[in-house]
Write a protein that holds these residues in place. Sequence first.
Motif, mmCIF file in Angstrom:
data_model
loop_
_atom_site.group_PDB
_atom_site.id
_atom_site.type_symbol
_atom_site.label_atom_id
_atom_site.label_comp_id
_atom_site.label_asym_id
_atom_site.label_seq_id
_atom_site.Cartn_x
_atom_site.Cartn_y
_atom_site.Cartn_z
ATOM 1 N N PHE A 120 0.848 -1.198 0.000
ATOM 2 C CA PHE A 120 0.000 0.000 0.000
ATOM 3 C C PHE A 120 0.882 1.245 0.000
ATOM 4 C CE2 PHE A 120 -2.350 -3.372 2.223
ATOM 5 C CZ PHE A 120 -3.481 -3.459 1.405
ATOM 6 N N PRO A 121 1.474 1.580 -1.139
ATOM 7 C CA PRO A 121 2.452 2.687 -1.186
ATOM 8 C C PRO A 121 1.874 4.046 -0.843
ATOM 9 C CG PRO A 121 1.840 1.965 -3.401
ATOM 10 C CD PRO A 121 1.258 0.958 -2.453
ATOM 11 N N ARG A 122 0.577 4.242 -1.052
ATOM 12 C CA ARG A 122 -0.012 5.559 -0.791
ATOM 13 C C ARG A 122 -0.185 5.852 0.699
ATOM 14 N NH1 ARG A 122 -4.830 6.016 -5.393
ATOM 15 N NH2 ARG A 122 -3.469 5.729 -7.221
ATOM 16 N N LEU A 123 -0.043 4.827 1.525
ATOM 17 C CA LEU A 123 -0.267 4.994 2.962
ATOM 18 C C LEU A 123 1.012 5.321 3.730
ATOM 19 C CD1 LEU A 123 -2.780 2.054 3.632
ATOM 20 C CD2 LEU A 123 -3.269 4.453 3.070
ATOM 21 N N SER A 124 2.141 5.424 3.044
ATOM 22 C CA SER A 124 3.400 5.693 3.739
ATOM 23 C C SER A 124 4.282 6.589 2.872
ATOM 24 C CB SER A 124 4.129 4.376 4.045
ATOM 25 O OG SER A 124 4.381 3.655 2.844
ATOM 26 N N PRO A 125 5.164 7.371 3.504
ATOM 27 C CA PRO A 125 6.067 8.246 2.740
ATOM 28 C C PRO A 125 7.103 7.436 1.958
ATOM 29 C CG PRO A 125 6.527 8.360 5.092
ATOM 30 C CD PRO A 125 5.290 7.547 4.947
ATOM 31 N N LEU A 126 7.705 8.080 0.976
ATOM 32 C CA LEU A 126 8.659 7.416 0.092
ATOM 33 C C LEU A 126 9.837 6.827 0.855
ATOM 34 C CD1 LEU A 126 9.703 6.685 -2.716
ATOM 35 C CD2 LEU A 126 10.717 8.985 -2.861
ATOM 36 N N VAL A 127 10.352 7.556 1.854
ATOM 37 C CA VAL A 127 11.517 7.072 2.582
ATOM 38 C C VAL A 127 11.195 5.778 3.328
ATOM 39 C CG1 VAL A 127 11.006 8.453 4.652
ATOM 40 C CG2 VAL A 127 13.362 7.742 4.175
ATOM 41 N N TRP A 128 9.986 5.642 3.823
ATOM 42 C CA TRP A 128 9.576 4.407 4.481
ATOM 43 C C TRP A 128 9.537 3.254 3.490
ATOM 44 C CZ3 TRP A 128 5.151 5.135 8.590
ATOM 45 C CH2 TRP A 128 5.567 6.077 9.541
ATOM 46 N N ARG A 129 8.969 3.527 2.308
ATOM 47 C CA ARG A 129 8.844 2.467 1.300
ATOM 48 C C ARG A 129 10.222 2.026 0.810
ATOM 49 N NH1 ARG A 129 5.092 6.099 -0.763
ATOM 50 N NH2 ARG A 129 6.296 6.359 -2.708
ATOM 51 N N THR A 130 11.128 3.007 0.681
ATOM 52 C CA THR A 130 12.485 2.668 0.245
ATOM 53 C C THR A 130 13.188 1.778 1.267
ATOM 54 O OG1 THR A 130 12.648 4.770 -0.950
ATOM 55 C CG2 THR A 130 14.708 3.610 -0.474
ATOM 56 N N GLY A 131 13.071 2.147 2.534
ATOM 57 C CA GLY A 131 13.670 1.337 3.590
ATOM 58 C C GLY A 131 13.032 -0.035 3.695
ATOM 59 N N THR B 143 11.602 -1.727 1.294
ATOM 60 C CA THR B 143 12.030 -2.533 0.153
ATOM 61 C C THR B 143 13.426 -3.099 0.376
ATOM 62 O OG1 THR B 143 10.707 -1.164 -1.345
ATOM 63 C CG2 THR B 143 12.419 -2.535 -2.344
ATOM 64 N N PHE B 144 14.321 -2.277 0.900
ATOM 65 C CA PHE B 144 15.690 -2.720 1.176
ATOM 66 C C PHE B 144 15.696 -3.867 2.190
ATOM 67 C CE2 PHE B 144 19.555 -2.533 3.721
ATOM 68 C CZ PHE B 144 20.538 -2.582 2.736
ATOM 69 N N VAL B 145 14.988 -3.671 3.301
ATOM 70 C CA VAL B 145 14.946 -4.702 4.348
ATOM 71 C C VAL B 145 14.274 -5.969 3.826
ATOM 72 C CG1 VAL B 145 13.980 -5.285 6.604
ATOM 73 C CG2 VAL B 145 14.979 -3.021 6.223
ATOM 74 N N HIS B 146 13.173 -5.804 3.112
ATOM 75 C CA HIS B 146 12.417 -6.952 2.611
ATOM 76 C C HIS B 146 13.268 -7.796 1.659
ATOM 77 C CE1 HIS B 146 8.338 -8.711 2.213
ATOM 78 N NE2 HIS B 146 8.790 -9.132 1.029
ATOM 79 N N ASP B 147 13.959 -7.140 0.749
ATOM 80 C CA ASP B 147 14.741 -7.865 -0.247
ATOM 81 C C ASP B 147 15.919 -8.610 0.367
ATOM 82 O OD1 ASP B 147 12.981 -6.833 -2.027
ATOM 83 O OD2 ASP B 147 14.385 -5.442 -2.999
ATOM 84 N N TRP B 148 16.667 -7.937 1.234
ATOM 85 C CA TRP B 148 17.852 -8.581 1.815
ATOM 86 C C TRP B 148 17.477 -9.640 2.847
ATOM 87 C CZ3 TRP B 148 22.536 -8.710 -0.065
ATOM 88 C CH2 TRP B 148 22.924 -7.716 -0.964
ATOM 89 N N LEU B 149 16.399 -9.395 3.571
ATOM 90 C CA LEU B 149 15.951 -10.418 4.517
ATOM 91 C C LEU B 149 15.430 -11.641 3.773
ATOM 92 C CD1 LEU B 149 15.557 -11.177 7.451
ATOM 93 C CD2 LEU B 149 13.342 -10.028 7.425
ATOM 94 N N ALA B 150 14.807 -11.437 2.622
ATOM 95 C CA ALA B 150 14.341 -12.568 1.810
ATOM 96 C C ALA B 150 15.523 -13.433 1.382
ATOM 97 C CB ALA B 150 13.582 -12.054 0.591
ATOM 98 N N LEU B 151 16.625 -12.780 1.008
ATOM 99 C CA LEU B 151 17.820 -13.546 0.631
ATOM 100 C C LEU B 151 18.355 -14.343 1.807
ATOM 101 C CD1 LEU B 151 19.984 -14.208 -1.465
ATOM 102 C CD2 LEU B 151 21.206 -12.140 -0.741
ATOM 103 N N LEU B 152 18.375 -13.721 2.989
ATOM 104 C CA LEU B 152 18.832 -14.421 4.187
ATOM 105 C C LEU B 152 17.910 -15.594 4.522
ATOM 106 C CD1 LEU B 152 20.722 -14.617 6.618
ATOM 107 C CD2 LEU B 152 19.262 -12.960 7.802
ATOM 108 N N VAL B 153 16.614 -15.389 4.363
ATOM 109 C CA VAL B 153 15.656 -16.470 4.613
ATOM 110 C C VAL B 153 15.937 -17.667 3.703
ATOM 111 C CG1 VAL B 153 13.232 -17.133 4.359
ATOM 112 C CG2 VAL B 153 13.826 -15.013 5.525
ATOM 113 N N GLY B 154 16.212 -17.377 2.444
ATOM 114 C CA GLY B 154 16.516 -18.457 1.513
ATOM 115 C C GLY B 154 17.730 -19.258 1.941
ATOM 116 N N VAL B 155 18.762 -18.567 2.411
ATOM 117 C CA VAL B 155 19.980 -19.245 2.861
ATOM 118 C C VAL B 155 19.706 -20.084 4.109
ATOM 119 C CG1 VAL B 155 22.300 -18.882 3.794
ATOM 120 C CG2 VAL B 155 21.497 -17.511 1.851
#
Length: 233
Positions: free
Chosen positions: A156-167, A169-181
Amino acid sequence: MTSTDGWAGRTAAMMTRLHESRAVTGLRRFTRAETWVHRTLNCLMAVCVFTAACLYFPPLAEIVGRRRLVVTVHEWSGILLPVPILAGLVSRAFRADTGRLGRFFPHDWRWLRALLRTRRRQPEFAGKFNAGQKLFAAFVTGTILVMIGTGLLMWFPRLSPLVWRTGATFVHDWLALLVGVVITGHVWLATKDPEARRGLRTGHVPRWWAREEHPLWRAGTGEERAADETQQH
């Protein structure tokens, strides 16, 4: 005679193990509710990991196609991850095991120190769950919460500021990689212990396996009983 007696003793022990492993039922380790929670959570997590791979690896994305459908399946499988855990809380046995997994006892710290010192597991310091299993359960629980939180910010990108969404996305992507490992390591360890897999599949394990791999659970130590009493009260 001593050598012959020793060989006979080892042969008898091996035959006992084989008989217990082939038995229809053994020692009850998990209830049906607990095996259902584990299977359902595994299925949802597998869907999350597979769809995430389809979204982030172009060759796989080209093979699967239908990106919008993959995104939808990924989002809903992630949102549903806590459902089997919450449903399992209806079971007293599940709540008791949750209490065990959520508490570190002195023997768990000994298990970890021994592992760091010798690079080998020390089953003599294991209750129903060893310290490694408890850390994995904590990691999975924390990961689910963080992934859902960051995923909602992205959903829901409209419910949060851009800086929140950027952070997020960063956490989600890297944590997903760690989860896979971590999941890969978890599956690799599971392939080396067929009796543990049997316990998760059928709810029963051989008694010899419980004695060797989780002796403090079989011994009914005060710490293990304390976890049960905490859940009952």
